[in-house]
Scaffold this motif. Structure first.
Motif, PDB file in Angstrom:
ATOM      1  N   HIS A 160       0.819  -1.211   0.000  1.00  0.00           N
ATOM      2  CA  HIS A 160       0.000   0.000   0.000  1.00  0.00           C
ATOM      3  C   HIS A 160       0.852   1.260   0.000  1.00  0.00           C
ATOM      4  O   HIS A 160       1.803   1.384   0.775  1.00  0.00           O
ATOM      5  CB  HIS A 160      -0.921   0.035   1.228  1.00  0.00           C
ATOM      6  CG  HIS A 160      -2.152  -0.776   1.066  1.00  0.00           C
ATOM      7  ND1 HIS A 160      -3.183  -0.384   0.233  1.00  0.00           N
ATOM      8  CD2 HIS A 160      -2.530  -1.949   1.619  1.00  0.00           C
ATOM      9  CE1 HIS A 160      -4.141  -1.295   0.300  1.00  0.00           C
ATOM     10  NE2 HIS A 160      -3.767  -2.248   1.128  1.00  0.00           N
ATOM     11  N   PHE A 161       0.498   2.203  -0.856  1.00  0.00           N
ATOM     12  CA  PHE A 161       1.115   3.518  -0.906  1.00  0.00           C
ATOM     13  C   PHE A 161       0.795   4.241   0.405  1.00  0.00           C
ATOM     14  O   PHE A 161      -0.358   4.279   0.838  1.00  0.00           O
ATOM     15  CB  PHE A 161       0.556   4.276  -2.110  1.00  0.00           C
ATOM     16  CG  PHE A 161       0.969   5.701  -2.206  1.00  0.00           C
ATOM     17  CD1 PHE A 161       2.304   6.055  -2.380  1.00  0.00           C
ATOM     18  CD2 PHE A 161       0.024   6.710  -2.137  1.00  0.00           C
ATOM     19  CE1 PHE A 161       2.688   7.374  -2.476  1.00  0.00           C
ATOM     20  CE2 PHE A 161       0.393   8.035  -2.242  1.00  0.00           C
ATOM     21  CZ  PHE A 161       1.731   8.365  -2.406  1.00  0.00           C
ATOM     22  N   GLY A 162       1.815   4.807   1.043  1.00  0.00           N
ATOM     23  CA  GLY A 162       1.635   5.468   2.337  1.00  0.00           C
ATOM     24  C   GLY A 162       0.638   6.601   2.315  1.00  0.00           C
ATOM     25  O   GLY A 162      -0.107   6.812   3.268  1.00  0.00           O
ATOM     26  N   GLY A 163       0.601   7.348   1.214  1.00  0.00           N
ATOM     27  CA  GLY A 163      -0.356   8.443   1.103  1.00  0.00           C
ATOM     28  C   GLY A 163      -1.792   7.962   1.133  1.00  0.00           C
ATOM     29  O   GLY A 163      -2.667   8.610   1.699  1.00  0.00           O
ATOM     30  N   SER A 164      -2.049   6.809   0.553  1.00  0.00           N
ATOM     31  CA  SER A 164      -3.401   6.240   0.581  1.00  0.00           C
ATOM     32  C   SER A 164      -3.752   5.776   1.994  1.00  0.00           C
ATOM     33  O   SER A 164      -4.894   5.943   2.443  1.00  0.00           O
ATOM     34  CB  SER A 164      -3.517   5.065  -0.387  1.00  0.00           C
ATOM     35  OG  SER A 164      -3.343   5.503  -1.713  1.00  0.00           O
ATOM     36  N   LEU A 165      -2.782   5.201   2.703  1.00  0.00           N
ATOM     37  CA  LEU A 165      -3.022   4.774   4.092  1.00  0.00           C
ATOM     38  C   LEU A 165      -3.359   5.979   4.967  1.00  0.00           C
ATOM     39  O   LEU A 165      -4.249   5.914   5.812  1.00  0.00           O
ATOM     40  CB  LEU A 165      -1.800   4.039   4.650  1.00  0.00           C
ATOM     41  CG  LEU A 165      -1.496   2.690   4.008  1.00  0.00           C
ATOM     42  CD1 LEU A 165      -0.146   2.178   4.490  1.00  0.00           C
ATOM     43  CD2 LEU A 165      -2.596   1.679   4.310  1.00  0.00           C
ATOM     44  N   PHE A 166      -2.644   7.084   4.753  1.00  0.00           N
ATOM     45  CA  PHE A 166      -2.933   8.281   5.543  1.00  0.00           C
ATOM     46  C   PHE A 166      -4.267   8.892   5.133  1.00  0.00           C
ATOM     47  O   PHE A 166      -5.062   9.284   5.984  1.00  0.00           O
ATOM     48  CB  PHE A 166      -1.816   9.313   5.414  1.00  0.00           C
ATOM     49  CG  PHE A 166      -1.991  10.471   6.352  1.00  0.00           C
ATOM     50  CD1 PHE A 166      -1.681  10.343   7.692  1.00  0.00           C
ATOM     51  CD2 PHE A 166      -2.489  11.678   5.899  1.00  0.00           C
ATOM     52  CE1 PHE A 166      -1.860  11.405   8.570  1.00  0.00           C
ATOM     53  CE2 PHE A 166      -2.671  12.743   6.764  1.00  0.00           C
ATOM     54  CZ  PHE A 166      -2.353  12.604   8.099  1.00  0.00           C
ATOM     55  N   SER A 167      -4.541   8.973   3.838  1.00  0.00           N
ATOM     56  CA  SER A 167      -5.772   9.625   3.383  1.00  0.00           C
ATOM     57  C   SER A 167      -7.022   8.880   3.834  1.00  0.00           C
ATOM     58  O   SER A 167      -8.056   9.503   4.055  1.00  0.00           O
ATOM     59  CB  SER A 167      -5.781   9.809   1.864  1.00  0.00           C
ATOM     60  OG  SER A 167      -5.991   8.597   1.197  1.00  0.00           O
ATOM     61  N   MET A 168      -6.915   7.548   3.996  1.00  0.00           N
ATOM     62  CA  MET A 168      -8.108   6.823   4.448  1.00  0.00           C
ATOM     63  C   MET A 168      -8.482   7.190   5.880  1.00  0.00           C
ATOM     64  O   MET A 168      -9.626   7.006   6.286  1.00  0.00           O
ATOM     65  CB  MET A 168      -7.924   5.307   4.290  1.00  0.00           C
ATOM     66  CG  MET A 168      -7.008   4.660   5.296  1.00  0.00           C
ATOM     67  SD  MET A 168      -6.734   2.900   5.029  1.00  0.00           S
ATOM     68  CE  MET A 168      -8.289   2.197   5.514  1.00  0.00           C
ATOM     69  N   SER A 169      -7.521   7.736   6.632  1.00  0.00           N
ATOM     70  CA  SER A 169      -7.780   8.148   8.011  1.00  0.00           C
ATOM     71  C   SER A 169      -7.986   9.649   8.154  1.00  0.00           C
ATOM     72  O   SER A 169      -8.411  10.124   9.199  1.00  0.00           O
ATOM     73  CB  SER A 169      -6.604   7.737   8.907  1.00  0.00           C
ATOM     74  OG  SER A 169      -6.449   6.347   8.938  1.00  0.00           O
ATOM     75  N   ASP A 170      -7.667  10.397   7.138  1.00  0.00           N
ATOM     76  CA  ASP A 170      -7.570  11.852   7.246  1.00  0.00           C
ATOM     77  C   ASP A 170      -8.812  12.558   7.779  1.00  0.00           C
ATOM     78  O   ASP A 170      -8.725  13.250   8.775  1.00  0.00           O
ATOM     79  CB  ASP A 170      -7.132  12.443   5.906  1.00  0.00           C
ATOM     80  CG  ASP A 170      -6.910  13.932   5.979  1.00  0.00           C
ATOM     81  OD1 ASP A 170      -6.485  14.416   7.043  1.00  0.00           O
ATOM     82  OD2 ASP A 170      -7.141  14.610   4.974  1.00  0.00           O
ATOM     83  N   PRO A 171      -9.982  12.465   7.168  1.00  0.00           N
ATOM     84  CA  PRO A 171     -11.054  13.376   7.577  1.00  0.00           C
ATOM     85  C   PRO A 171     -11.929  12.906   8.726  1.00  0.00           C
ATOM     86  O   PRO A 171     -12.750  13.674   9.211  1.00  0.00           O
ATOM     87  CB  PRO A 171     -11.899  13.477   6.305  1.00  0.00           C
ATOM     88  CG  PRO A 171     -11.785  12.126   5.704  1.00  0.00           C
ATOM     89  CD  PRO A 171     -10.347  11.717   5.962  1.00  0.00           C
ATOM     90  N   PHE A 172     -11.785  11.684   9.179  1.00  0.00           N
ATOM     91  CA  PHE A 172     -12.830  11.106  10.020  1.00  0.00           C
ATOM     92  C   PHE A 172     -12.899  11.638  11.439  1.00  0.00           C
ATOM     93  O   PHE A 172     -13.996  11.823  11.967  1.00  0.00           O
ATOM     94  CB  PHE A 172     -12.775   9.584   9.964  1.00  0.00           C
ATOM     95  CG  PHE A 172     -13.181   9.105   8.616  1.00  0.00           C
ATOM     96  CD1 PHE A 172     -14.510   9.078   8.261  1.00  0.00           C
ATOM     97  CD2 PHE A 172     -12.229   8.792   7.670  1.00  0.00           C
ATOM     98  CE1 PHE A 172     -14.904   8.714   6.983  1.00  0.00           C
ATOM     99  CE2 PHE A 172     -12.600   8.429   6.395  1.00  0.00           C
ATOM    100  CZ  PHE A 172     -13.947   8.386   6.053  1.00  0.00           C
ATOM    101  N   TRP A 173     -11.775  11.905  12.077  1.00  0.00           N
ATOM    102  CA  TRP A 173     -11.853  12.460  13.435  1.00  0.00           C
ATOM    103  C   TRP A 173     -12.507  13.840  13.392  1.00  0.00           C
ATOM    104  O   TRP A 173     -13.379  14.152  14.206  1.00  0.00           O
ATOM    105  CB  TRP A 173     -10.481  12.504  14.097  1.00  0.00           C
ATOM    106  CG  TRP A 173      -9.990  11.134  14.467  1.00  0.00           C
ATOM    107  CD1 TRP A 173      -8.878  10.505  13.986  1.00  0.00           C
ATOM    108  CD2 TRP A 173     -10.600  10.211  15.382  1.00  0.00           C
ATOM    109  NE1 TRP A 173      -8.769   9.253  14.541  1.00  0.00           N
ATOM    110  CE2 TRP A 173      -9.814   9.049  15.402  1.00  0.00           C
ATOM    111  CE3 TRP A 173     -11.748  10.248  16.175  1.00  0.00           C
ATOM    112  CZ2 TRP A 173     -10.121   7.940  16.192  1.00  0.00           C
ATOM    113  CZ3 TRP A 173     -12.049   9.150  16.964  1.00  0.00           C
ATOM    114  CH2 TRP A 173     -11.252   8.025  16.967  1.00  0.00           C
ATOM    115  N   MET A 174     -12.109  14.669  12.428  1.00  0.00           N
ATOM    116  CA  MET A 174     -12.713  15.995  12.310  1.00  0.00           C
ATOM    117  C   MET A 174     -14.219  15.881  12.026  1.00  0.00           C
ATOM    118  O   MET A 174     -15.030  16.555  12.661  1.00  0.00           O
ATOM    119  CB  MET A 174     -12.048  16.801  11.192  1.00  0.00           C
ATOM    120  CG  MET A 174     -12.578  18.223  11.107  1.00  0.00           C
ATOM    121  SD  MET A 174     -11.950  19.164   9.709  1.00  0.00           S
ATOM    122  CE  MET A 174     -12.983  18.559   8.396  1.00  0.00           C
ATOM    123  N   LEU A 175     -14.575  15.019  11.119  1.00  0.00           N
ATOM    124  CA  LEU A 175     -15.976  14.842  10.754  1.00  0.00           C
ATOM    125  C   LEU A 175     -16.816  14.387  11.947  1.00  0.00           C
ATOM    126  O   LEU A 175     -17.872  14.954  12.231  1.00  0.00           O
ATOM    127  CB  LEU A 175     -16.082  13.818   9.612  1.00  0.00           C
ATOM    128  CG  LEU A 175     -17.474  13.414   9.173  1.00  0.00           C
ATOM    129  CD1 LEU A 175     -18.190  14.592   8.545  1.00  0.00           C
ATOM    130  CD2 LEU A 175     -17.384  12.258   8.197  1.00  0.00           C
TER     131      LEU A 175
END
Length: 176
Positions: free
Chosen positions: A55-70
Motif C-alpha cells: 500500500h502507498f503510504g499516502g493512501s493509508l494516511f488519506s483513508m484516516s484523514d477526515p474522520f476524526w474531524m468529521l
C-alpha cells in the motif's frame, strides 16, 4: 443540499464517489447514524500500490484523514469550530491486502473537549487509530490533532481569553 446537512448514509455514499477516495480505492464502509463511529477500507490495487507492491503510504494516511474531524464536528454541532491541525503516521508493517481503519468517538472524549472550550478557549486534542489487515495485523498507526473552539454566542468567533479584537490588534477602529 450541503455536506454539513447530509445524513451519515448520504455522506458515506458521496465520499465513496469523491474522486480522491474513488481513485485511491478507499471505501467508507460504515458511518454511524449518531456520528459516533466510522469504518473505512482500502483494497490493494495496481493504482494505489508503491514501488515494492504494498500500500502507498499516502493512501493509508488519506483513508484516516477526515474522520476524526468529521465525527467531532457532527457530534459537537454548529456551536463549535472544528479543523484538522496536524497529523502523523507511523508505518509498522507492509500492507499487502485489504486494510481497515476504525474510528470510535466516545461521549467521555466529547465531554473533555466541551470542558476545555467552555471558557471560549481552544482545545487541541489528539486522536489515534490503527490501520489493520483483516487478521488484525497493524500496518500503520495514525494520529490526528484537531483544533476545536466554541463559537461566540452570535455564531461567529469573538474576542475571548487570549484573543483580541482584530480591529484593535491592527490599530484600526471599527466603523459603526
Amino acid at each position: 443540499m450541503s455536506r454539513r446537512s447530509m445524513s451519515p448514509r448520504g455522506l458515506r455514499r458521496a465520499m465513496n464517489w469523491w474522486p480522491p477516495y474513488l481513485f485511491a480505492g478507499v471505501r467508507v464502509v460504515h458511518l454511524a447514524e449518531d456520528w459516533s463511529s466510522a469504518r473505512v477500507s482500502l483494497r490493494l490495487r495496481r493504482f494505489n500500490s508503491n514501488y515494492v507492491g504494498t500500500h502507498f503510504g499516502g493512501s493509508l494516511f488519506s483513508m484516516s484523514d477526515p474522520f476524526w474531524m468529521l465525527l467531532v464536528m457532527r457530534r459537537l454541532g454548529r456551536d463549535y469550530i472544528v479543523w484538522d491541525k496536524a497529523g502523523e503516521i507511523d508505518f509498522v508493517s507492509p500492507g499487502r491486502g485489504d486494510v481497515f481503519a476504525d474510528f470510535k468517538l466516545t461521549e467521555e472524549r466529547l465531554e473533555e473537549i466541551r470542558e476545555a472550550t467552555a471558557d471560549g478557549g481552544k482545545a487541541l486534542p489528539w486522536f489515534e487509530n490503527e490501520v489493520v489487515t483483516a487478521d488484525g495485523t497493524v500496518v500503520a498507526r495514525v494520529r490526528k490533532q484537531l483544533y476545536v473552539r466554541r463559537k461566540h454566542h452570535d455564531g461567529q468567533r469573538g474576542p475571548g481569553p487570549g484573543r483580541t479584537d482584530p480591529a484593535a490588534a491592527t490599530g484600526h477602529q471599527a466603523k459603526g
